[in-house]
Write a protein that holds these residues in place. Structure first.
Motif, PDB file in Angstrom:
ATOM      1  N   MET A   1       0.839  -1.186   0.000  1.00  0.00           N
ATOM      2  CA  MET A   1       0.000   0.000   0.000  1.00  0.00           C
ATOM      3  C   MET A   1       0.885   1.251   0.000  1.00  0.00           C
ATOM      4  O   MET A   1       1.880   1.302   0.711  1.00  0.00           O
ATOM      5  CB  MET A   1      -0.898  -0.009   1.233  1.00  0.00           C
ATOM      6  N   GLN A   2       0.482   2.219  -0.797  1.00  0.00           N
ATOM      7  CA  GLN A   2       1.264   3.462  -0.861  1.00  0.00           C
ATOM      8  C   GLN A   2       1.087   4.277   0.406  1.00  0.00           C
ATOM      9  O   GLN A   2       0.039   4.242   1.048  1.00  0.00           O
ATOM     10  CB  GLN A   2       0.855   4.274  -2.082  1.00  0.00           C
ATOM     11  N   THR A   3       2.119   5.021   0.718  1.00  0.00           N
ATOM     12  CA  THR A   3       2.099   5.881   1.894  1.00  0.00           C
ATOM     13  C   THR A   3       2.145   7.341   1.478  1.00  0.00           C
ATOM     14  O   THR A   3       2.381   7.668   0.307  1.00  0.00           O
ATOM     15  CB  THR A   3       3.292   5.565   2.821  1.00  0.00           C
ATOM     16  N   VAL A   4       1.941   8.202   2.441  1.00  0.00           N
ATOM     17  CA  VAL A   4       1.960   9.641   2.211  1.00  0.00           C
ATOM     18  C   VAL A   4       3.264  10.072   1.543  1.00  0.00           C
ATOM     19  O   VAL A   4       3.259  10.866   0.597  1.00  0.00           O
ATOM     20  CB  VAL A   4       1.718  10.396   3.536  1.00  0.00           C
ATOM     21  N   LYS A   5       4.400   9.526   1.996  1.00  0.00           N
ATOM     22  CA  LYS A   5       5.684   9.958   1.427  1.00  0.00           C
ATOM     23  C   LYS A   5       5.809   9.610  -0.050  1.00  0.00           C
ATOM     24  O   LYS A   5       6.585  10.227  -0.769  1.00  0.00           O
ATOM     25  CB  LYS A   5       6.861   9.414   2.231  1.00  0.00           C
ATOM     26  N   ASP A   6       5.031   8.619  -0.531  1.00  0.00           N
ATOM     27  CA  ASP A   6       5.049   8.266  -1.947  1.00  0.00           C
ATOM     28  C   ASP A   6       4.376   9.326  -2.816  1.00  0.00           C
ATOM     29  O   ASP A   6       4.683   9.445  -3.998  1.00  0.00           O
ATOM     30  CB  ASP A   6       4.345   6.919  -2.178  1.00  0.00           C
ATOM     31  N   LEU A   7       3.459  10.084  -2.238  1.00  0.00           N
ATOM     32  CA  LEU A   7       2.683  11.061  -3.009  1.00  0.00           C
ATOM     33  C   LEU A   7       2.983  12.516  -2.671  1.00  0.00           C
ATOM     34  O   LEU A   7       2.708  13.404  -3.472  1.00  0.00           O
ATOM     35  CB  LEU A   7       1.182  10.839  -2.780  1.00  0.00           C
ATOM     36  N   PRO A  82      -4.961   5.923   2.145  1.00  0.00           N
ATOM     37  CA  PRO A  82      -6.374   6.014   2.538  1.00  0.00           C
ATOM     38  C   PRO A  82      -6.580   6.745   3.873  1.00  0.00           C
ATOM     39  O   PRO A  82      -7.589   7.435   4.051  1.00  0.00           O
ATOM     40  CB  PRO A  82      -6.811   4.546   2.640  1.00  0.00           C
ATOM     41  N   GLN A  83      -5.626   6.631   4.782  1.00  0.00           N
ATOM     42  CA  GLN A  83      -5.717   7.361   6.049  1.00  0.00           C
ATOM     43  C   GLN A  83      -5.626   8.870   5.796  1.00  0.00           C
ATOM     44  O   GLN A  83      -6.345   9.652   6.404  1.00  0.00           O
ATOM     45  CB  GLN A  83      -4.621   6.919   7.021  1.00  0.00           C
ATOM     46  N   ALA A  84      -4.748   9.273   4.888  1.00  0.00           N
ATOM     47  CA  ALA A  84      -4.628  10.695   4.551  1.00  0.00           C
ATOM     48  C   ALA A  84      -5.944  11.217   3.972  1.00  0.00           C
ATOM     49  O   ALA A  84      -6.394  12.311   4.322  1.00  0.00           O
ATOM     50  CB  ALA A  84      -3.489  10.906   3.560  1.00  0.00           C
ATOM     51  N   ALA A  85      -6.559  10.444   3.096  1.00  0.00           N
ATOM     52  CA  ALA A  85      -7.845  10.846   2.515  1.00  0.00           C
ATOM     53  C   ALA A  85      -8.897  10.980   3.607  1.00  0.00           C
ATOM     54  O   ALA A  85      -9.687  11.944   3.612  1.00  0.00           O
ATOM     55  CB  ALA A  85      -8.278   9.837   1.454  1.00  0.00           C
ATOM     56  N   ALA A  86      -8.909  10.054   4.553  1.00  0.00           N
ATOM     57  CA  ALA A  86      -9.872  10.111   5.652  1.00  0.00           C
ATOM     58  C   ALA A  86      -9.649  11.345   6.516  1.00  0.00           C
ATOM     59  O   ALA A  86     -10.609  12.007   6.931  1.00  0.00           O
ATOM     60  CB  ALA A  86      -9.783   8.832   6.492  1.00  0.00           C
TER      61      ALA A  86
END
Length: 123
Positions: A1-7, A82-86
């Protein structure tokens, strides 16, 4: 799963509490960005200024602290996307300041970053 640092955008443009509205307006316009975090001298986020905030009638020589929102929503770089989106949805914000374990700003994640990921997945 991608993380915040990836985006996230790691080349963080930021301003300080001593900066003036006119200078920040110029930075936002010249850089084509939609928001900029306001950092203290230790690079901890203390505010955020969006292009919407700068539409208000602040004089160019006013302190950016008059225009900034002092509610800064942050997230860690290792959090799943998904946590960032939430977090964005829960707080009704389009930008999260990414902070390390010491609370120092290390990047920014925008709703456009999340939309870009969705667009890539549909190709």
């Amino acid at each position: 799963m991608q993380t915040v640092k990836d985006l996230m955008t790691a080349e963080l443009l930021s301003v300080r509490t001593k900066d003036l509205v006119g200078d920040v307006r110029d930075l936002v316009l010249d850089s084509g960005i939609h928001c900029v975090p306001v950092l203290d001298d230790e690079t901890h986020p203390v505010g955020i200024v969006t292009s919407w905030d700068l539409v208000e009638e602040y004089a160019p020589e006013e302190s950016i602290t008059n225009a900034m929102t002092d509610k800064v929503v942050t997230i860690g770089p290792d959090e799943p996307v998904p946590q960032a989106a939430a977090v964005m949805m829960t707080n009704w914000v389009h930008h999260l300041v990414v902070t390390d374990d010491g609370g120092h700003a290390v990047g920014i994640l925008s709703s456009f970053d999340l939309l870009g990921l969705i667009a890539e997945e549909t190709d």
